[in-house]
Scaffold this motif. Sequence first.
Motif, PDB file in Angstrom:
ATOM      1  N   CYS A  33      28.539  48.773  32.370  1.00  0.00           N
ATOM      2  CA  CYS A  33      29.293  47.877  33.261  1.00  0.00           C
ATOM      3  C   CYS A  33      30.103  46.857  32.654  1.00  0.00           C
ATOM      4  O   CYS A  33      29.603  46.150  31.861  1.00  0.00           O
ATOM      5  N   LEU A  34      31.277  46.743  32.706  1.00  0.00           N
ATOM      6  CA  LEU A  34      32.341  46.101  32.189  1.00  0.00           C
ATOM      7  C   LEU A  34      33.207  45.095  33.225  1.00  0.00           C
ATOM      8  O   LEU A  34      33.818  45.606  34.128  1.00  0.00           O
ATOM      9  N   HIS A  35      33.197  43.860  33.118  1.00  0.00           N
ATOM     10  CA  HIS A  35      33.590  42.963  34.242  1.00  0.00           C
ATOM     11  C   HIS A  35      35.030  42.584  34.062  1.00  0.00           C
ATOM     12  O   HIS A  35      35.755  42.869  32.977  1.00  0.00           O
ATOM     13  N   ALA A  36      35.477  42.136  34.986  1.00  0.00           N
ATOM     14  CA  ALA A  36      36.999  41.567  34.842  1.00  0.00           C
ATOM     15  C   ALA A  36      37.099  40.055  34.277  1.00  0.00           C
ATOM     16  O   ALA A  36      36.078  39.579  33.924  1.00  0.00           O
ATOM     17  N   ILE A  37      38.413  40.054  33.802  1.00  0.00           N
ATOM     18  CA  ILE A  37      38.624  38.674  33.114  1.00  0.00           C
ATOM     19  C   ILE A  37      38.399  37.602  33.811  1.00  0.00           C
ATOM     20  O   ILE A  37      38.480  37.428  34.933  1.00  0.00           O
ATOM     21  N   GLY A  38      37.762  36.604  33.202  1.00  0.00           N
ATOM     22  CA  GLY A  38      37.048  35.464  33.905  1.00  0.00           C
ATOM     23  C   GLY A  38      35.981  35.682  34.469  1.00  0.00           C
ATOM     24  O   GLY A  38      35.382  34.809  35.066  1.00  0.00           O
ATOM     25  N   HIS A  39      35.381  36.680  34.797  1.00  0.00           N
ATOM     26  CA  HIS A  39      34.063  37.022  35.468  1.00  0.00           C
ATOM     27  C   HIS A  39      32.861  36.819  34.395  1.00  0.00           C
ATOM     28  O   HIS A  39      33.255  36.535  33.124  1.00  0.00           O
ATOM     29  N   ASP A  40      31.787  37.779  34.557  1.00  0.00           N
ATOM     30  CA  ASP A  40      30.751  38.097  33.540  1.00  0.00           C
ATOM     31  C   ASP A  40      29.894  39.121  33.963  1.00  0.00           C
ATOM     32  O   ASP A  40      29.896  39.487  35.209  1.00  0.00           O
ATOM     33  N   ALA A  41      28.889  39.345  33.234  1.00  0.00           N
ATOM     34  CA  ALA A  41      27.933  40.505  33.584  1.00  0.00           C
ATOM     35  C   ALA A  41      26.983  40.116  34.853  1.00  0.00           C
ATOM     36  O   ALA A  41      26.881  41.285  35.534  1.00  0.00           O
ATOM     37  N   ARG A  42      27.104  38.905  35.574  1.00  0.00           N
ATOM     38  CA  ARG A  42      26.236  38.826  36.801  1.00  0.00           C
ATOM     39  C   ARG A  42      27.135  39.598  37.937  1.00  0.00           C
ATOM     40  O   ARG A  42      26.373  39.888  38.902  1.00  0.00           O
ATOM     41  N   ASP A  43      28.290  39.868  37.734  1.00  0.00           N
ATOM     42  CA  ASP A  43      29.180  40.774  38.638  1.00  0.00           C
ATOM     43  C   ASP A  43      28.302  41.901  39.132  1.00  0.00           C
ATOM     44  O   ASP A  43      28.454  42.465  40.217  1.00  0.00           O
ATOM     45  N   PHE A  44      27.482  42.519  38.197  1.00  0.00           N
ATOM     46  CA  PHE A  44      26.860  43.855  38.551  1.00  0.00           C
ATOM     47  C   PHE A  44      25.617  43.780  38.658  1.00  0.00           C
ATOM     48  O   PHE A  44      24.927  44.755  38.683  1.00  0.00           O
ATOM     49  N   ALA A  45      24.936  42.498  39.126  1.00  0.00           N
ATOM     50  CA  ALA A  45      23.463  42.474  39.335  1.00  0.00           C
ATOM     51  C   ALA A  45      23.011  43.386  40.372  1.00  0.00           C
ATOM     52  O   ALA A  45      21.889  44.040  40.092  1.00  0.00           O
ATOM     53  N   ARG A  46      23.747  43.438  41.282  1.00  0.00           N
ATOM     54  CA  ARG A  46      23.259  44.266  42.462  1.00  0.00           C
ATOM     55  C   ARG A  46      23.550  45.800  42.044  1.00  0.00           C
ATOM     56  O   ARG A  46      22.482  46.551  42.211  1.00  0.00           O
ATOM     57  N   LEU A  47      24.511  46.384  41.383  1.00  0.00           N
ATOM     58  CA  LEU A  47      24.593  47.588  40.987  1.00  0.00           C
ATOM     59  C   LEU A  47      23.490  47.710  40.101  1.00  0.00           C
ATOM     60  O   LEU A  47      22.798  49.019  40.034  1.00  0.00           O
ATOM     61  N   ARG A  48      23.044  47.083  39.215  1.00  0.00           N
ATOM     62  CA  ARG A  48      22.055  47.399  37.954  1.00  0.00           C
ATOM     63  C   ARG A  48      20.722  47.452  38.786  1.00  0.00           C
ATOM     64  O   ARG A  48      19.864  48.272  38.454  1.00  0.00           O
ATOM     65  N   LYS A  49      20.460  46.779  39.957  1.00  0.00           N
ATOM     66  CA  LYS A  49      19.263  46.876  40.674  1.00  0.00           C
ATOM     67  C   LYS A  49      19.337  48.277  41.121  1.00  0.00           C
ATOM     68  O   LYS A  49      18.134  48.796  41.210  1.00  0.00           O
ATOM     69  N   ARG A  50      20.231  48.499  41.780  1.00  0.00           N
ATOM     70  CA  ARG A  50      20.306  50.119  42.399  1.00  0.00           C
ATOM     71  C   ARG A  50      20.242  50.968  41.653  1.00  0.00           C
ATOM     72  O   ARG A  50      19.725  52.051  41.973  1.00  0.00           O
ATOM     73  N   LEU A  51      20.586  51.138  40.571  1.00  0.00           N
ATOM     74  CA  LEU A  51      20.778  52.265  39.512  1.00  0.00           C
ATOM     75  C   LEU A  51      19.493  52.177  38.612  1.00  0.00           C
ATOM     76  O   LEU A  51      19.287  53.155  37.848  1.00  0.00           O
ATOM     77  N   ARG A  52      18.877  51.190  38.324  1.00  0.00           N
ATOM     78  CA  ARG A  52      17.824  51.058  37.085  1.00  0.00           C
ATOM     79  C   ARG A  52      16.635  51.934  37.292  1.00  0.00           C
ATOM     80  O   ARG A  52      16.223  52.077  36.356  1.00  0.00           O
ATOM     81  N   GLY A  53      16.480  52.725  38.263  1.00  0.00           N
ATOM     82  CA  GLY A  53      15.263  53.304  38.522  1.00  0.00           C
ATOM     83  C   GLY A  53      15.386  54.520  37.727  1.00  0.00           C
ATOM     84  O   GLY A  53      14.653  55.400  37.358  1.00  0.00           O
ATOM     85  N   GLY A  54      16.749  55.132  37.649  1.00  0.00           N
ATOM     86  CA  GLY A  54      16.900  56.477  36.993  1.00  0.00           C
ATOM     87  C   GLY A  54      18.165  56.238  35.803  1.00  0.00           C
ATOM     88  O   GLY A  54      18.520  57.381  35.280  1.00  0.00           O
ATOM     89  N   HIS A  55      18.590  55.311  35.466  1.00  0.00           N
ATOM     90  CA  HIS A  55      19.386  54.946  34.374  1.00  0.00           C
ATOM     91  C   HIS A  55      19.262  53.698  33.365  1.00  0.00           C
ATOM     92  O   HIS A  55      18.386  52.927  34.025  1.00  0.00           O
ATOM     93  N   ARG A  56      19.638  53.825  32.302  1.00  0.00           N
ATOM     94  CA  ARG A  56      19.670  52.535  31.457  1.00  0.00           C
ATOM     95  C   ARG A  56      20.880  51.844  31.803  1.00  0.00           C
ATOM     96  O   ARG A  56      22.033  52.569  31.652  1.00  0.00           O
ATOM     97  N   VAL A  57      21.032  50.605  32.447  1.00  0.00           N
ATOM     98  CA  VAL A  57      22.236  49.869  32.673  1.00  0.00           C
ATOM     99  C   VAL A  57      22.462  48.813  32.047  1.00  0.00           C
ATOM    100  O   VAL A  57      21.620  47.818  31.966  1.00  0.00           O
ATOM    101  N   ILE A  58      23.553  48.741  31.296  1.00  0.00           N
ATOM    102  CA  ILE A  58      23.920  47.667  30.483  1.00  0.00           C
ATOM    103  C   ILE A  58      25.152  46.991  31.036  1.00  0.00           C
ATOM    104  O   ILE A  58      26.368  47.764  31.372  1.00  0.00           O
ATOM    105  N   ALA A  59      25.137  45.810  31.218  1.00  0.00           N
ATOM    106  CA  ALA A  59      26.327  44.966  31.481  1.00  0.00           C
ATOM    107  C   ALA A  59      26.460  43.753  30.631  1.00  0.00           C
ATOM    108  O   ALA A  59      25.617  43.168  29.996  1.00  0.00           O
ATOM    109  N   LEU A  60      27.940  44.032  29.733  1.00  0.00           N
ATOM    110  CA  LEU A  60      28.288  42.865  28.920  1.00  0.00           C
ATOM    111  C   LEU A  60      29.039  41.780  29.462  1.00  0.00           C
ATOM    112  O   LEU A  60      29.760  41.996  30.223  1.00  0.00           O
TER     113      LEU A  60
END
Length: 278
Positions: A33-60
Amino acid sequence: MAMRALSFSTHEITIDGVRLAYDDDGSGPAVVCLHAIGHDARDFARLRKRLRGGHRVIALDWPGQGRSGRDHVDAGAHRYAELLAEFLDAVGVDRAVIVGNSIGGAAALRYAHRHPARVRSLVLENPGGLASSSDRLAQIVLAAMARFFAAGTRGARWFPFAFRVYYRTCVLQRRAARIDRRRIVASAYQIAPILLQAWRGFALPEADARMLAPGIACPVLFAWAKRDQFVQLSRSLPAIRSFPNARLETFRAGHAPHLETPDAFESAVERFLAELPA
């Protein structure tokens, strides 16, 4: 609200002299997961929770944003694509689904074009570079935004208020994104120099990614915030139609469907992932 307060496994790695922080959670096929300028990896906290059961989810965290250190090169999609390539090598990701918002999407496009065998699919939210930035109107808008962020970089007293209005009316418009909007607005002075670099870069000829589209053969989901006033769907549609294997879904959002319309966005992503070849 609780989803935004989730704690994930935070790591750090140095790539080309830049200390990059990232979250790494779950196991299975990689989703990056790659965020918009001025944001950060926290943008994808909810998506990571939803997908982590079946995926390795990395947010930079991109350089100078979130928990990452400053870069010695100006912010831009080309630079971010270079860092992404080295980063994925370093963390052992051979092939991934890449989710990118705004400049994150633009970097993902460039990475996919350079490394087609390493990209399983793309989920792109309003990526830059798919519309001309050379016409007069675009150049006027880009120059005005660069002046706006230059004022923030100088510490103009009015900038935090103006930045808050800009973010509420033009970027994260929906109520669902209010917590993330407050977080980003609170860092107005801190992120102004990064935003200045990026907006100056958007006006350069090399920001144009339209010629890359026909060469990206992997499945692509365009998850477009149709209320976006800067990265407009109407101006990007010709390029979207030139991708060999792309679909388009629209959301009633300003720039980031995963933050503004998370339920609809996550459902669309899950459907898209379920249809990918094993």
